[in-house]
Enzyme design. Structure first.
Site, PDB file in Angstrom:
ATOM      1  N   HIS A   1       0.840  -1.199   0.000  1.00  0.00           N
ATOM      2  CA  HIS A   1       0.000   0.000   0.000  1.00  0.00           C
ATOM      3  C   HIS A   1       0.877   1.252   0.000  1.00  0.00           C
ATOM      4  O   HIS A   1       1.957   1.252   0.601  1.00  0.00           O
ATOM      5  CB  HIS A   1      -0.902   0.029   1.236  1.00  0.00           C
ATOM      6  CG  HIS A   1      -1.747  -1.184   1.402  1.00  0.00           C
ATOM      7  ND1 HIS A   1      -2.601  -1.632   0.419  1.00  0.00           N
ATOM      8  CD2 HIS A   1      -1.857  -2.065   2.434  1.00  0.00           C
ATOM      9  CE1 HIS A   1      -3.215  -2.737   0.844  1.00  0.00           C
ATOM     10  NE2 HIS A   1      -2.774  -3.013   2.046  1.00  0.00           N
TER      11      HIS A   1
ATOM     12  N   GLU B   1      -1.878  -0.021   8.439  1.00  0.00           N
ATOM     13  CA  GLU B   1      -2.903  -0.883   9.020  1.00  0.00           C
ATOM     14  C   GLU B   1      -2.333  -1.800  10.089  1.00  0.00           C
ATOM     15  O   GLU B   1      -1.119  -2.018  10.160  1.00  0.00           O
ATOM     16  CB  GLU B   1      -3.561  -1.729   7.926  1.00  0.00           C
ATOM     17  CG  GLU B   1      -2.604  -2.654   7.191  1.00  0.00           C
ATOM     18  CD  GLU B   1      -3.197  -3.222   5.902  1.00  0.00           C
ATOM     19  OE1 GLU B   1      -3.983  -2.508   5.238  1.00  0.00           O
ATOM     20  OE2 GLU B   1      -2.855  -4.365   5.554  1.00  0.00           O
TER      21      GLU B   1
ATOM     22  N   HIS C   1       3.324  -7.464   1.762  1.00  0.00           N
ATOM     23  CA  HIS C   1       2.638  -8.375   2.681  1.00  0.00           C
ATOM     24  C   HIS C   1       1.595  -9.215   1.967  1.00  0.00           C
ATOM     25  O   HIS C   1       1.219  -8.941   0.813  1.00  0.00           O
ATOM     26  CB  HIS C   1       1.969  -7.578   3.812  1.00  0.00           C
ATOM     27  CG  HIS C   1       0.911  -6.632   3.327  1.00  0.00           C
ATOM     28  ND1 HIS C   1       1.200  -5.358   2.900  1.00  0.00           N
ATOM     29  CD2 HIS C   1      -0.437  -6.765   3.188  1.00  0.00           C
ATOM     30  CE1 HIS C   1       0.084  -4.749   2.525  1.00  0.00           C
ATOM     31  NE2 HIS C   1      -0.925  -5.590   2.691  1.00  0.00           N
TER      32      HIS C   1
ATOM     33  N   ARG D   1      -1.220  -4.617  -6.310  1.00  0.00           N
ATOM     34  CA  ARG D   1      -1.066  -6.068  -6.348  1.00  0.00           C
ATOM     35  C   ARG D   1       0.223  -6.414  -7.095  1.00  0.00           C
ATOM     36  O   ARG D   1       0.427  -5.999  -8.238  1.00  0.00           O
ATOM     37  CB  ARG D   1      -2.298  -6.681  -7.037  1.00  0.00           C
ATOM     38  CG  ARG D   1      -2.496  -8.154  -6.793  1.00  0.00           C
ATOM     39  CD  ARG D   1      -3.789  -8.650  -7.454  1.00  0.00           C
ATOM     40  NE  ARG D   1      -4.976  -8.031  -6.883  1.00  0.00           N
ATOM     41  CZ  ARG D   1      -5.848  -7.312  -7.578  1.00  0.00           C
ATOM     42  NH1 ARG D   1      -5.675  -7.113  -8.859  1.00  0.00           N
ATOM     43  NH2 ARG D   1      -6.900  -6.800  -6.988  1.00  0.00           N
TER      44      ARG D   1
END
Length: 322
Positions: free
Chosen positions: A101, A118, A176, A196
């Site tokens: 991200h 996050e 991740h 992605r």
């Protein structure tokens, strides 16, 4: 007077999703639900209040009307009408893509959006389930691109075997993936931007591979801070313990076995109560709000305190912005 808000969960079918999240919907209408968004102000997927006099209002509408009474003075000064966090539950019946991200700077420049930092809390998991987070060695951009080209990136990723109750912070720029068999509560910045990198050559129901974002991803990766730590939760009954502390949000964990007053008077922010396990009554001046496991309640900043009354031993996350 504002009161603790429960929202209708938003189902997100995914190619890797499972069946566990059907419990939140009391219907067989949905299949392969990968994510359930519990608190969201993302355009097109905004949380709707479930009950009370604010029923059927969206979260964004509430921020526009109630301003700092809902989110807090400092939070409103920083974010205005943009609610800054998103809470979801993830059911990974299959591996999620390897991804990254963007941080705030890149997300603002490319998408006029927040970045995406996050945290994950493992609600449940299969034996030997794992997540990838970070690299297992120092890697250069050139080595990374070669691994992507050769489909050998997994060899460079840090693999964490998970257990129920583990948690990990995934900052923007960290490569991740969530492995199959993990059920996760995720608290993040309000962003739905994912680059992605590798999707295991998977095809959707129409036989198409999902889009990859190789060029976008490489400039978003933090190659310097490559190591990440998975931590087990240490519970102390009826004593909150901070587990994540970032500029974007702070999260504590609390195991409740008796009634407890939650003092909110010194917190200049909304507070999110996410029930990991158990069942909780939240008593407030306007009445009582019931929170079941895998649900999140938003406590408006105007509340000075609430009384947390567990119907059974309950584990919760308490999240706010400082």
């Amino acid at each position: 007077m504002l009161y603790p808000l429960k929202f209708e969960p938003i189902p997100m079918p995914k190619i890797w999703g499972g069946q566990k999240l059907k419990r939140l919907y009391n219907t067989d209408e949905y299949d392969n639900i990968g994510e359930s968004w519990l608190v969201s102000a993302i355009a097109g997927n905004e949380s709707i209040v479930k009950s009370g006099f604010l029923k059927d209002n969206s979260l964004s509408e509430l921020v526009e009307v109630y301003l700092n009474d809902l989110v807090g003075n400092e939070v409103y000064r920083r974010y205005g009408n943009d609610f800054p966090l998103l809470v979801k539950v993830i059911d990974a019946a299959d591996d999620l893509s390897i991804q990254v991200h963007p941080n705030d700077k890149i997300a603002k420049e490319r998408h006029n959006s927040f970045g995406k930092n996050e945290m994950w809390y493992i609600l449940d998991c299969d034996k030997e389930a794992f997540v990838y987070a970070g690299f297992n060695r120092k890697i250069t951009e050139k080595e990374y691109l070669k691994a992507v080209e050769n489909n050998t990136l997994e060899e460079y990723l840090q693999k964490h075997i998970v257990n129920k109750g583990d948690y990990i912070y995934i900052p923007a720029g960290c490569v991740h993936s969530i492995g199959r068999g993990c059920t996760i509560m995720e608290i993040q910045q309000s962003s739905d931007i994912t680059y992605r990198i590798y999707d295991f050559d998977r095809r959707d129901k129409n036989g198409n591979r999902r889009e990859l974002h190789t060029e976008e991803a490489v400039k978003a990766i933090d190659f310097e801070n490559w190591q990440k730590t998975l931590s087990p939760t240490v519970f102390i009954d009826n004593e909150a313990r901070k587990i994540v502390e970032t500029p974007y949000f702070k999260t504590s964990i609390l195991c409740l076995s008796k009634v407890q007053v939650l003092d909110l008077s010194t917190i200049d922010s909304f507070v999110l109560i996410s029930v990991l396990d158990g069942k909780l009554n939240i008593n407030h001046p306007s009445g009582k709000t019931v929170a079941n496991s895998w649900e999140t309640i938003l406590l408006p900043a105007s509340l000075d305190s609430v009384i947390l009354s567990p119907e059974e031993k309950s584990q919760i996350l308490i999240t706010y912005i400082e």
